[in-house]
Design a protein around this motif. Sequence first.
Motif, PDB file in Angstrom:
ATOM      1  N   SER A   1       0.846  -1.213   0.000  1.00  0.00           N
ATOM      2  CA  SER A   1       0.000   0.000   0.000  1.00  0.00           C
ATOM      3  C   SER A   1       0.869   1.246   0.000  1.00  0.00           C
TER       4      SER A   1
ATOM      5  N   MET B   1       1.619   2.888  -3.173  1.00  0.00           N
ATOM      6  CA  MET B   1       0.538   3.579  -3.896  1.00  0.00           C
ATOM      7  C   MET B   1       0.403   4.989  -3.330  1.00  0.00           C
ATOM      8  N   PRO B   2      -0.304   5.866  -4.064  1.00  0.00           N
ATOM      9  CA  PRO B   2      -0.527   7.205  -3.512  1.00  0.00           C
ATOM     10  C   PRO B   2      -1.353   7.114  -2.221  1.00  0.00           C
TER      11      PRO B   2
ATOM     12  N   PHE C   1      -6.430  12.594   4.552  1.00  0.00           N
ATOM     13  CA  PHE C   1      -7.776  12.136   4.916  1.00  0.00           C
ATOM     14  C   PHE C   1      -8.829  12.865   4.085  1.00  0.00           C
ATOM     15  N   ARG C   2      -8.533  14.120   3.750  1.00  0.00           N
ATOM     16  CA  ARG C   2      -9.506  14.911   2.995  1.00  0.00           C
ATOM     17  C   ARG C   2      -9.644  14.375   1.568  1.00  0.00           C
TER      18      ARG C   2
ATOM     19  N   ALA D   1      -8.317  11.087   0.109  1.00  0.00           N
ATOM     20  CA  ALA D   1      -7.551   9.856   0.323  1.00  0.00           C
ATOM     21  C   ALA D   1      -7.055   9.291  -0.994  1.00  0.00           C
ATOM     22  N   GLY D   2      -5.798   8.844  -1.013  1.00  0.00           N
ATOM     23  CA  GLY D   2      -5.267   8.169  -2.186  1.00  0.00           C
ATOM     24  C   GLY D   2      -5.670   6.703  -2.140  1.00  0.00           C
ATOM     25  N   SER D   3      -5.310   5.948  -3.203  1.00  0.00           N
ATOM     26  CA  SER D   3      -5.791   4.563  -3.249  1.00  0.00           C
ATOM     27  C   SER D   3      -5.084   3.672  -2.230  1.00  0.00           C
TER      28      SER D   3
ATOM     29  N   PHE E   1      -6.618   3.331   2.450  1.00  0.00           N
ATOM     30  CA  PHE E   1      -7.534   2.356   3.069  1.00  0.00           C
ATOM     31  C   PHE E   1      -6.840   1.003   3.292  1.00  0.00           C
ATOM     32  N   PRO E   2      -6.188   0.433   2.236  1.00  0.00           N
ATOM     33  CA  PRO E   2      -5.484  -0.842   2.486  1.00  0.00           C
ATOM     34  C   PRO E   2      -4.338  -0.715   3.494  1.00  0.00           C
TER      35      PRO E   2
ATOM     36  N   LEU F   1      -5.864  -0.944   6.819  1.00  0.00           N
ATOM     37  CA  LEU F   1      -6.302  -2.325   7.079  1.00  0.00           C
ATOM     38  C   LEU F   1      -5.109  -3.220   7.416  1.00  0.00           C
TER      39      LEU F   1
END
Lengths: 153, 512
Positions: A23, A26-27, A31-32, A34-36, A39-40, A43
């Motif tokens: 992750s 990736m970008p 929070f405003r 969010a890059g891809s 989230f992962p 997680l």
Amino acid sequence: MSRDEVIGGTLAFFFGAAAAYFSLKMPIGTFRAAGSGLFPLGLGILLMGLSLVLLIKVYVQAKATREKTTPSEVPRSAKQVILFVSAITVATLLFKPLGYPLVSFLLLFALLRILGMRRWVYSLSLSLLTATGVYFLFVLWLQIPLPKGWIGL
Amino acid sequence: MFESFQHLITGFGIALTIHNLFYCLMGAIIGTLVGVLPGLGPIAGIALLIPATYNLNATSAIIMLAGIYYGAMYGGSTTSILLNVPGETASVITCIDGYQMAQRGRAGPALATCAIGSFIAGSIAILGLVFLAPPLAEAALAFGPPEYFSLMVFGFIVLCNVTGSSLIKSLMMAVIGLIIGTIGLDPVTGVARFTFNSMSLLSGIEFVAVAIGLFGIGEVLANVEKPLEFLEGTVLVPRLRELYPTLQDFKKSIGPILRGTGIGFGVGLVPGPAPVIATYSSYMVERKISRNPGEFGKGAIEGVAGPESANNSACQSAFIPLFVLGIPFAPPTAILLGALLIHGVSPGPLMIGQHPALFWGVIASMYIGNFILLILNLPFVPLFANILRIPKKVLLPLVILFCITGMYTVNNSVFDIWMMLLFGGIGFLIRKLDYEGAPLLLALVLGPKLEVAFRQSLMISHGDFRIFLDRSISMGFLLATLLFLLIPVFRIILKSAGKGGGPTGSIGGNKG
């Protein structure tokens, strides 16, 4: 039991670590916006945290209660599982080259033998009958396009 | 209310066409078979049949797949009573008194009570569905991304709390499912994630492969591991004339059936594996209020009637969150959500208005399906019981062949078969390590929705997390989540206080 917990917790920890590592490539963004990867990444870190909690819990409990080894109630046959999975793997490899009708017959025959159907006549006729029935059901009746392979059926 | 009634009549018009009746009947028969056969539950059953619905319109497809779901609930009780082997997890409770009744030569009345109880419960629950779903859909229109996010988090925590032996392990499975759900194109920016330059992974992991792998192949492998003599069992097959319950049986059962219906309906509306919790709760209630609690566990008909009715009722009401919110709370409805999406229908508050034929047609078909199942299950029980006589060494290879065939037909791709086998291996491993597959599957289906809701919420609030607390509905769900997370902690504190401070074995709820 405790050994299983350690294996499970460790595997999950490394899975979470791998997810977090990839992750980060990736970008991430903010929070405003969010890059891809955000989230992962979250997680992955969460999974690592949960695995650590599990491992600590197992460690604390093992210390407090002293390992109790409970014998497995059913004897297990790893050989049967390995043979079974190998047969399915080979069938998947041959799925396109040999075609569906032939592969389904061979797979059924192999699996019946592995599961202990000793009589050749029974296992041969049962797999032939079943493969024919399944061929009629999927290919001729439901018209599902399944690989024909070199026998061309 | 009158409007709902009118719509329902239109729904019956749709469900009663020859075409849809045929698929309803097929769903009921396949569902009963899937329920009867141990090792092939409703999840793998529905997943396997999804490819067969590609040529159908969405209404017929969902009518058949829904039929498999509630049909499996009927069928599951048959194996519990005759074999003491639950056909699926919701029938575990039925084993307790059902098998005892069979041992005393009362298998027939037990099976008949199940079928009648399930029919009554299913019918009442469908009425609840008809009159509750439309107003709830209107209320759900007030839901924005923060509410959906909090609701889904709540759903995960409840499901994790009640499945498996440990909350932490179930949560780990849910997070693994969420991570697997991020494979493919980012739903917001379109960037490829975790695809490792594979074209096949761009569209994400096929959820059917995960479902069949975890619940079909994984279960078969767990069976193969057992020695050959464990693969066979003896089956009691009741005769037809022994089937019918006496008036006394009926009098004893009607109370539990009605109470079970109520409990099941309520439980189906909230997140979690509804049928499992519903059967458990109903059994506890019946035992508590019974005049002869000592009879329970020794063949009390109330212990069969209540849980089986609760099971069916929960199964029907679980369609409300699926249809109204577009959020399934348990794996079977998650699979149905996948099927709806494949057919181009996106469930949610607007679905009733946008696809009235599908919504009302499917609901009416459930009523008809219940009736079909009653007819199927009473006189044909001996037939289904005979299916149990097929030796497992013949059945398991057949299940594998069906899994491979079904998987290939989803996208005509051998890559999907490899994925299914990979998840089959994972399914086998998690069974051995005492983990649960249900949270993983639910997380995989809901993951993309959860991520979009999370990111949209933060976009609305300019990155301020207080948006989840400032909105009252969202805060309500988060408070409920916190409560559920704290329950196991309280349980540990109470337990250790009772034992004088010793550590406890597991955190988490009852075994799912």
